[in-house]
Design a protein around this motif. Structure first.
Motif, PDB file in Angstrom:
ATOM      1  N   PRO A  53       2.518   0.302  -2.071  1.00 43.48           N
ATOM      2  CA  PRO A  53       1.757   1.587  -1.854  1.00 43.48           C
ATOM      3  C   PRO A  53       2.218   1.872  -2.627  1.00 43.48           C
ATOM      4  CG  PRO A  53       3.516   0.884   0.471  1.00 43.48           C
ATOM      5  CD  PRO A  53       3.577  -0.100  -0.966  1.00 43.48           C
ATOM      6  N   SER A  54       1.397   2.606  -3.198  1.00 41.88           N
ATOM      7  CA  SER A  54       1.647   3.951  -4.351  1.00 41.88           C
ATOM      8  C   SER A  54       0.747   5.694  -3.904  1.00 41.88           C
ATOM      9  CB  SER A  54      -0.259   3.185  -5.590  1.00 41.88           C
ATOM     10  OG  SER A  54      -0.904   3.832  -4.787  1.00 41.88           O
ATOM     11  N   GLN A  55       1.067   6.514  -4.636  1.00 39.48           N
ATOM     12  CA  GLN A  55       0.217   7.474  -4.702  1.00 39.48           C
ATOM     13  C   GLN A  55      -0.901   7.840  -4.592  1.00 39.48           C
ATOM     14  OE1 GLN A  55       1.154   6.451  -7.869  1.00 39.48           O
ATOM     15  NE2 GLN A  55       2.906   7.985  -8.980  1.00 39.48           N
ATOM     16  N   HIS A  56      -1.669   6.767  -4.161  1.00 40.37           N
ATOM     17  CA  HIS A  56      -3.523   6.488  -3.830  1.00 40.37           C
ATOM     18  C   HIS A  56      -3.390   5.594  -3.107  1.00 40.37           C
ATOM     19  CE1 HIS A  56      -3.486   9.389  -7.288  1.00 40.37           C
ATOM     20  NE2 HIS A  56      -3.039   8.006  -8.588  1.00 40.37           N
ATOM     21  N   THR A  57      -2.492   5.540  -2.157  1.00 45.03           N
ATOM     22  CA  THR A  57      -2.852   4.775  -0.818  1.00 45.03           C
ATOM     23  C   THR A  57      -3.649   5.253   0.260  1.00 45.03           C
ATOM     24  OG1 THR A  57      -0.628   3.526  -0.829  1.00 45.03           O
ATOM     25  CG2 THR A  57      -0.932   3.440   0.551  1.00 45.03           C
ATOM     26  N   PHE A  58      -3.666   6.433   0.319  1.00 37.77           N
ATOM     27  CA  PHE A  58      -4.587   7.144   0.958  1.00 37.77           C
ATOM     28  C   PHE A  58      -5.625   7.821   0.862  1.00 37.77           C
ATOM     29  CE2 PHE A  58       0.143   6.611   2.881  1.00 37.77           C
ATOM     30  CZ  PHE A  58      -0.502   5.701   4.117  1.00 37.77           C
ATOM     31  N   ASP A  59      -6.161   7.481  -0.478  1.00 35.02           N
ATOM     32  CA  ASP A  59      -7.141   8.480  -0.997  1.00 35.02           C
ATOM     33  C   ASP A  59      -8.305   8.011  -0.184  1.00 35.02           C
ATOM     34  OD1 ASP A  59      -5.755   8.681  -3.323  1.00 35.02           O
ATOM     35  OD2 ASP A  59      -6.385   8.114  -4.634  1.00 35.02           O
ATOM     36  N   ASP A  60      -9.204   7.209  -0.005  1.00 36.80           N
ATOM     37  CA  ASP A  60      -9.852   7.123   0.978  1.00 36.80           C
ATOM     38  C   ASP A  60     -10.205   7.334   2.258  1.00 36.80           C
ATOM     39  OD1 ASP A  60     -11.028   5.620  -0.997  1.00 36.80           O
ATOM     40  OD2 ASP A  60     -11.605   3.687  -0.545  1.00 36.80           O
ATOM     41  N   ALA A  61      -8.508   7.353   2.965  1.00 37.38           N
ATOM     42  CA  ALA A  61      -8.382   7.595   3.674  1.00 37.38           C
ATOM     43  C   ALA A  61      -9.031   9.457   4.367  1.00 37.38           C
ATOM     44  CB  ALA A  61      -7.711   7.623   5.207  1.00 37.38           C
ATOM     45  N   GLN A  62      -7.463  10.117   2.892  1.00 41.08           N
ATOM     46  CA  GLN A  62      -7.982  11.121   2.705  1.00 41.08           C
ATOM     47  C   GLN A  62      -9.077  12.171   2.410  1.00 41.08           C
ATOM     48  OE1 GLN A  62      -5.689  13.272  -0.644  1.00 41.08           O
ATOM     49  NE2 GLN A  62      -5.284  14.589   0.441  1.00 41.08           N
ATOM     50  N   LEU A  63     -10.114  11.550   1.721  1.00 42.96           N
ATOM     51  CA  LEU A  63     -11.604  12.165   1.426  1.00 42.96           C
ATOM     52  C   LEU A  63     -12.145  11.876   2.827  1.00 42.96           C
ATOM     53  CD1 LEU A  63     -14.000  13.140  -0.217  1.00 42.96           C
ATOM     54  CD2 LEU A  63     -14.393  10.403  -0.923  1.00 42.96           C
ATOM     55  N   GLN A  64     -12.313  11.205   3.658  1.00 40.90           N
ATOM     56  CA  GLN A  64     -12.966  10.605   4.829  1.00 40.90           C
ATOM     57  C   GLN A  64     -12.757  12.201   5.856  1.00 40.90           C
ATOM     58  OE1 GLN A  64     -12.814   7.146   8.248  1.00 40.90           O
ATOM     59  NE2 GLN A  64     -14.843   7.267   6.884  1.00 40.90           N
TER      60      GLN A  64
ATOM     61  N   LYS B 131       7.354   7.815   1.651  1.00 39.26           N
ATOM     62  CA  LYS B 131       6.433   8.975   2.254  1.00 39.26           C
ATOM     63  C   LYS B 131       4.860   7.912   3.053  1.00 39.26           C
ATOM     64  CE  LYS B 131       7.563  13.350   0.481  1.00 39.26           C
ATOM     65  NZ  LYS B 131       7.354  13.706  -0.725  1.00 39.26           N
ATOM     66  N   ALA B 132       4.674   6.943   2.153  1.00 36.38           N
ATOM     67  CA  ALA B 132       4.145   6.196   2.674  1.00 36.38           C
ATOM     68  C   ALA B 132       3.733   5.677   4.108  1.00 36.38           C
ATOM     69  CB  ALA B 132       3.571   4.941   1.068  1.00 36.38           C
ATOM     70  N   ARG B 133       4.872   4.718   4.526  1.00 35.85           N
ATOM     71  CA  ARG B 133       5.425   4.503   5.854  1.00 35.85           C
ATOM     72  C   ARG B 133       5.657   5.394   6.787  1.00 35.85           C
ATOM     73  NH1 ARG B 133       9.651   4.313   9.106  1.00 35.85           N
ATOM     74  NH2 ARG B 133      10.833   5.131   7.368  1.00 35.85           N
ATOM     75  N   LEU B 134       5.853   6.725   7.098  1.00 36.55           N
ATOM     76  CA  LEU B 134       5.890   7.832   6.914  1.00 36.55           C
ATOM     77  C   LEU B 134       4.555   8.674   7.308  1.00 36.55           C
ATOM     78  CD1 LEU B 134       8.860   9.526   5.802  1.00 36.55           C
ATOM     79  CD2 LEU B 134       8.757   8.134   7.925  1.00 36.55           C
ATOM     80  N   ILE B 135       3.393   8.266   6.893  1.00 38.44           N
ATOM     81  CA  ILE B 135       2.269   8.865   6.904  1.00 38.44           C
ATOM     82  C   ILE B 135       1.497   7.682   7.899  1.00 38.44           C
ATOM     83  CG2 ILE B 135      -0.202   9.137   5.750  1.00 38.44           C
ATOM     84  CD1 ILE B 135       1.191  10.362   3.381  1.00 38.44           C
ATOM     85  N   TYR B 136       1.682   6.433   7.375  1.00 41.69           N
ATOM     86  CA  TYR B 136       1.133   5.277   8.092  1.00 41.69           C
ATOM     87  C   TYR B 136       1.410   5.302   9.807  1.00 41.69           C
ATOM     88  CZ  TYR B 136      -0.695   1.397   9.587  1.00 41.69           C
ATOM     89  OH  TYR B 136      -1.722  -0.432   9.946  1.00 41.69           O
ATOM     90  N   GLU B 137       3.139   5.741  10.118  1.00 42.38           N
ATOM     91  CA  GLU B 137       3.432   5.696  11.407  1.00 42.38           C
ATOM     92  C   GLU B 137       2.801   6.494  12.039  1.00 42.38           C
ATOM     93  OE1 GLU B 137       7.259   5.378  11.183  1.00 42.38           O
ATOM     94  OE2 GLU B 137       7.684   3.382  10.214  1.00 42.38           O
ATOM     95  N   ASP B 138       2.955   8.358  10.789  1.00 46.06           N
ATOM     96  CA  ASP B 138       2.695   9.248  11.698  1.00 46.06           C
ATOM     97  C   ASP B 138       0.534   9.909  12.158  1.00 46.06           C
ATOM     98  OD1 ASP B 138       4.725  10.068  11.897  1.00 46.06           O
ATOM     99  OD2 ASP B 138       4.570  11.277  10.078  1.00 46.06           O
TER     100      ASP B 138
ATOM    101  N   GLU C 185      -1.575  15.064  -0.296  1.00 47.49           N
ATOM    102  CA  GLU C 185      -1.687  15.559  -1.235  1.00 47.49           C
ATOM    103  C   GLU C 185      -0.322  15.634  -1.947  1.00 47.49           C
ATOM    104  OE1 GLU C 185      -4.126  18.016  -2.953  1.00 47.49           O
ATOM    105  OE2 GLU C 185      -4.971  16.190  -2.260  1.00 47.49           O
ATOM    106  N   GLU C 186       1.240  15.643  -1.501  1.00 47.68           N
ATOM    107  CA  GLU C 186       2.324  15.875  -1.026  1.00 47.68           C
ATOM    108  C   GLU C 186       2.833  14.672  -1.725  1.00 47.68           C
ATOM    109  OE1 GLU C 186       5.114  16.275   2.108  1.00 47.68           O
ATOM    110  OE2 GLU C 186       4.721  18.401   2.385  1.00 47.68           O
TER     111      GLU C 186
END
Length: 219
Positions: free
Chosen positions: A175-186, A141-148, A127-128
């Motif tokens: 990477p974009s703001q929507h890189t993790f959209d599918d994962a977030q929905l899951q 931020k995308a890199r940090l989300i991926y690593e975490d 969301e952030e």
């Protein structure tokens, strides 16, 4: 004859003296092997200190793992205390629970008791990310989300299927703001289906509801 007898006795004494240290050393060696038999024979380990050491090592490993999982976890969101109406609304739908900071905080507290708080942390991080517009910030931020939360090496890795992981890996090329959209929905669906029903029956929710109801009656 007497001289020969004394010579013979002296030889015997010397022979006995030479043999004694060797025998003592062999006995000591045998005793040491006996005291350490547990290290070589599985049948003895259950009754010796080796098992205690092993259990201590396993407990230390579990404690370290838990410390790694909670390391760097941000504090709960700042929010006013929920009202009775809000808490009642949480029972109507998962969406209403997730819409308010107070609802997310209460649900996150419950997830922590089930050792699945990383699901909420991942959802919040996504969301952030959606609020960012600066490209360099988005990439970081995308890199940090991926690593975490995505990397299999992370102690906070969330549970995702192979299809979603492939999508993320492609998206990480740019990477974009929507890189993790599918994962977030899951993950949102997972929390809705698995954790939300248990939260509604948990002491955390029931105690909060009862406390607010009593305050409402007193007022």
């Amino acid at each position: 004859p007497m001289g020969s007898e004394r010579t013979e006795m002296r030889k015997r004494q010397m022979s006995t003296t030479q043999e004694t240290p060797g025998a003592a050393q062999a006995q000591l060696s045998t005793g040491n092997r006996g005291s350490n038999a547990c290290c070589f024979c599985w049948c003895c380990c259950c009754s010796c200190s080796c098992l205690t050491v092993r259990n201590q090592d396993e407990e230390r490993a579990r404690r370290t793992s838990h410390e790694l999982q909670t390391e760097g976890i941000p504090n709960c969101e700042e929010s006013p205390a929920p009202t009775l109406e809000e808490v009642n609304a949480w029972a109507q739908s998962f969406d209403k629970l997730m819409l308010t900071p107070a609802g997310r905080n209460a649900f996150r507290e419950f997830l922590r008791t089930e050792f699945s708080e990383e699901n909420m942390l991942f959802w919040m991080a996504c969301e952030e990310l959606k609020q960012e517009s600066n490209r360099s910030v988005i990439e970081e931020k995308a890199r940090l989300i991926y690593e975490d939360y995505i990397s299999i090496l992370s102690p906070k890795e969330v549970s995702l299927d192979s299809r979603v992981r492939e999508v993320i890996n492609r998206n990480m090329l740019e990477p974009s703001q929507h890189t993790f959209d599918d994962a977030q929905l899951q993950i949102y669906t997972l929390m809705h289906r698995d954790s939300y029903p248990r939260f509604m029956n948990s002491a955390i929710y029931k105690d909060l509801l009862q406390s607010l109801s009593e305050k409402s009656i007193e007022a």
